[in-house]
Write a protein that holds these residues in place. Structure first.
Motif, PDB file in Angstrom:
ATOM      1  N   ALA A   1      71.050  39.345  57.587  1.00 20.57           N
ATOM      2  CA  ALA A   1      71.920  38.730  58.600  1.00 20.57           C
ATOM      3  C   ALA A   1      72.796  39.825  59.185  1.00 20.57           C
ATOM      4  O   ALA A   1      73.441  40.571  58.447  1.00 20.57           O
ATOM      5  N   LEU A   2      72.792  39.934  60.500  1.00 17.38           N
ATOM      6  CA  LEU A   2      73.563  40.965  61.204  1.00 17.38           C
ATOM      7  C   LEU A   2      74.594  40.300  62.110  1.00 17.38           C
ATOM      8  O   LEU A   2      74.235  39.512  62.982  1.00 17.38           O
ATOM      9  N   MET A   3      75.858  40.625  61.902  1.00 17.95           N
ATOM     10  CA  MET A   3      76.946  40.134  62.744  1.00 17.95           C
ATOM     11  C   MET A   3      77.528  41.326  63.487  1.00 17.95           C
ATOM     12  O   MET A   3      78.095  42.228  62.863  1.00 17.95           O
ATOM     13  N   SER A   4      77.371  41.388  64.800  1.00 18.49           N
ATOM     14  CA  SER A   4      77.897  42.522  65.564  1.00 18.49           C
ATOM     15  C   SER A   4      79.099  42.079  66.391  1.00 18.49           C
ATOM     16  O   SER A   4      79.195  40.925  66.811  1.00 18.49           O
ATOM     17  N   PHE A   5      80.016  43.027  66.610  1.00 22.14           N
ATOM     18  CA  PHE A   5      81.196  42.748  67.429  1.00 22.14           C
ATOM     19  C   PHE A   5      81.822  44.053  67.892  1.00 22.14           C
ATOM     20  O   PHE A   5      81.567  45.113  67.335  1.00 22.14           O
TER      21      PHE A   5
ATOM     22  N   VAL B   1      78.825  46.423  63.099  1.00 24.20           N
ATOM     23  CA  VAL B   1      77.910  45.433  62.528  1.00 24.20           C
ATOM     24  C   VAL B   1      78.277  45.261  61.059  1.00 24.20           C
ATOM     25  O   VAL B   1      78.522  46.247  60.357  1.00 24.20           O
ATOM     26  N   VAL B   2      78.311  44.018  60.630  1.00 17.83           N
ATOM     27  CA  VAL B   2      78.389  43.751  59.196  1.00 17.83           C
ATOM     28  C   VAL B   2      77.049  43.126  58.823  1.00 17.83           C
ATOM     29  O   VAL B   2      76.632  42.121  59.416  1.00 17.83           O
ATOM     30  N   LYS B   3      76.374  43.777  57.880  1.00 19.99           N
ATOM     31  CA  LYS B   3      75.015  43.413  57.489  1.00 19.99           C
ATOM     32  C   LYS B   3      75.036  42.816  56.089  1.00 19.99           C
ATOM     33  O   LYS B   3      75.580  43.395  55.163  1.00 19.99           O
TER      34      LYS B   3
END
Length: 161
Positions: free
Chosen positions: A65-69, A156-158
């Motif tokens: 799961a990749l959350m980018s900001f 990115v938090v992976k």
């Protein structure tokens, strides 16, 4: 949104859902995704724990799961905690969503902004006088480099299931 997704010819299927109203991903089976991405919208989630629990449920073992900001957002949409945080605190916020939602095998914070590009050396006065095109070429290149180097940070938090 539905209009953008419908016009994307590369997609063979898509779903639209307001996760702040309904964080359930019940339409998807357990262990059915290899990768989940969220691009520049994690700061708007009002039920992150439920959403991250659902992401963990539908990811296959080893799934990512990749959350980018970035540091930009719509202040009227972002959660208050996000607006008060700096970049490191935002990485911590997103990492905590993973940590408190499920037993992720790994959680990693990444700074993915491109490294700065070096500006070329300016031609000497003599070079400019003998070949004015060198001055124009340098000015155009230096301007492009300055634009590249002034971009927004990107993070990115992976999470790996």
């Amino acid at each position: 949104n539905e209009e953008e997704l419908s016009s994307n010819k590369q997609l063979y299927m898509h779903y639209t859902q307001n996760l702040n109203i309904n964080p359930s991903l019940e339409q998807f089976e357990d262990n059915s995704f290899d990768i989940i991405t969220n691009v520049v919208s994690v700061d708007y989630l009002t039920k992150p724990k439920e959403i991250f629990e659902e992401m963990h449920r539908i990811l296959r073992p080893g799934g990512i799961a990749l959350m980018s900001f970035s540091n930009r957002c719509f202040p009227s949409k972002a959660i208050a905690m996000w607006l008060q945080a700096d970049d490191i605190e935002r990485l911590t916020i997103v990492a905590s969503y993973y940590h408190y939602s499920a037993d992720w095998s790994s959680i990693e914070a990444l700074d993915i902004k491109m490294p700065p590009v070096q500006t070329p050396d300016r031609p000497s006065f003599g070079e400019i006088m003998s070949n004015p095109s060198k001055a124009f070429a340098w000015a155009n290149t230096a301007s492009a480099v300055a634009k590249m180097n002034s971009g927004d940070p990107m993070f990115v938090v992976k999470g790996v299931k």
